[in-house]
Scaffold this motif. Structure first.
Motif, PDB file in Angstrom:
ATOM      1  N   ARG A  21       0.929  -1.318  -0.083  1.00 54.70           N
ATOM      2  CA  ARG A  21       0.008  -0.048  -0.055  1.00 54.70           C
ATOM      3  C   ARG A  21       0.777   1.184  -0.010  1.00 54.70           C
ATOM      4  O   ARG A  21       0.703   2.252  -0.641  1.00 54.70           O
ATOM      5  CB  ARG A  21      -0.855  -0.093   1.309  1.00 54.70           C
ATOM      6  N   ASP A  22       1.887   1.213   0.894  1.00 54.74           N
ATOM      7  CA  ASP A  22       2.753   2.366   0.949  1.00 54.74           C
ATOM      8  C   ASP A  22       3.592   2.632  -0.530  1.00 54.74           C
ATOM      9  O   ASP A  22       3.687   3.735  -0.979  1.00 54.74           O
ATOM     10  CB  ASP A  22       3.915   2.268   2.056  1.00 54.74           C
ATOM     11  N   ILE A  23       4.040   1.511  -0.983  1.00 60.98           N
ATOM     12  CA  ILE A  23       4.722   1.664  -2.335  1.00 60.98           C
ATOM     13  C   ILE A  23       3.688   2.026  -3.316  1.00 60.98           C
ATOM     14  O   ILE A  23       4.268   3.285  -4.247  1.00 60.98           O
ATOM     15  CB  ILE A  23       5.461   0.332  -2.756  1.00 60.98           C
ATOM     16  N   LEU A  24       2.508   1.701  -3.536  1.00 61.01           N
ATOM     17  CA  LEU A  24       1.575   2.319  -4.340  1.00 61.01           C
ATOM     18  C   LEU A  24       1.284   3.610  -4.258  1.00 61.01           C
ATOM     19  O   LEU A  24       1.114   4.369  -5.213  1.00 61.01           O
ATOM     20  CB  LEU A  24       0.089   1.427  -4.224  1.00 61.01           C
ATOM     21  N   ARG A  25       1.041   4.117  -2.927  1.00 59.46           N
ATOM     22  CA  ARG A  25       1.057   5.565  -2.716  1.00 59.46           C
ATOM     23  C   ARG A  25       1.837   6.454  -3.012  1.00 59.46           C
ATOM     24  O   ARG A  25       1.869   7.401  -3.748  1.00 59.46           O
ATOM     25  CB  ARG A  25       0.469   5.669  -1.445  1.00 59.46           C
ATOM     26  N   LEU A  26       3.321   6.035  -2.707  1.00 60.83           N
ATOM     27  CA  LEU A  26       4.502   6.701  -3.124  1.00 60.83           C
ATOM     28  C   LEU A  26       4.785   6.801  -4.535  1.00 60.83           C
ATOM     29  O   LEU A  26       4.981   8.051  -5.339  1.00 60.83           O
ATOM     30  CB  LEU A  26       5.766   6.166  -2.464  1.00 60.83           C
ATOM     31  N   VAL A  27       4.412   5.834  -5.599  1.00 59.27           N
ATOM     32  CA  VAL A  27       4.621   5.705  -6.682  1.00 59.27           C
ATOM     33  C   VAL A  27       3.334   6.656  -7.463  1.00 59.27           C
ATOM     34  O   VAL A  27       3.893   7.275  -8.284  1.00 59.27           O
ATOM     35  CB  VAL A  27       4.459   4.196  -7.416  1.00 59.27           C
ATOM     36  N   TYR A  28       2.344   6.284  -6.884  1.00 61.30           N
ATOM     37  CA  TYR A  28       1.172   7.325  -7.449  1.00 61.30           C
ATOM     38  C   TYR A  28       1.597   8.743  -7.389  1.00 61.30           C
ATOM     39  O   TYR A  28       1.435   9.534  -8.314  1.00 61.30           O
ATOM     40  CB  TYR A  28      -0.059   7.044  -6.572  1.00 61.30           C
ATOM     41  N   GLN A  29       1.984   9.098  -6.018  1.00 57.61           N
ATOM     42  CA  GLN A  29       2.512  10.857  -5.795  1.00 57.61           C
ATOM     43  C   GLN A  29       3.471  11.028  -6.666  1.00 57.61           C
ATOM     44  O   GLN A  29       3.646  12.187  -7.494  1.00 57.61           O
ATOM     45  CB  GLN A  29       2.940  10.733  -4.500  1.00 57.61           C
ATOM     46  N   ALA A  30       4.427  10.275  -6.862  1.00 55.45           N
ATOM     47  CA  ALA A  30       5.733  10.503  -7.788  1.00 55.45           C
ATOM     48  C   ALA A  30       5.184  10.619  -9.323  1.00 55.45           C
ATOM     49  O   ALA A  30       5.635  11.701 -10.071  1.00 55.45           O
ATOM     50  CB  ALA A  30       6.754   9.451  -7.789  1.00 55.45           C
TER      51      ALA A  30
END
Length: 87
Positions: A21-30
């Motif tokens: 979940r953290d990775i998806l959110r960080l990738v989405y934001q980037a």
């Protein structure tokens, strides 16, 4: 004894553990910060496995490759079904 003959100690930073979940959110934001359509880019990556869909901005490409694509898909399905159950 010269400086080169002394034993040196180096400290390596521990790698931060991120959930899917953290990775998806960080990738989405980037992706969003770089002006891309995050949903389309993430879907492209998940379908093809081609990391070029993910920007290297903020190390997003490195982060997303820490997990297998099936783990990321499982997180998306789990989140979607939990949202449906709560509605």
């Amino acid at each position: 004894m010269s400086e080169w003959e002394k034993t040196m100690r180096f400290r390596v930073k521990a790698e931060v553990e991120y959930s899917a979940r953290d990775i998806l959110r960080l990738v989405y934001q980037a992706l969003k910060e770089k002006g891309h359509n995050p949903v389309d880019q993430i879907v492209g990556y998940l379908l093809s496995g081609d990391p070029a869909y993910i920007t290297s901005h903020r190390d997003a490409r490195t982060l997303v490759r820490r997990l297998e694509r099936d783990e990321l898909l499982a997180e998306l399905v789990r989140h979607y079904l939990e949202e449906e159950k709560g509605a």
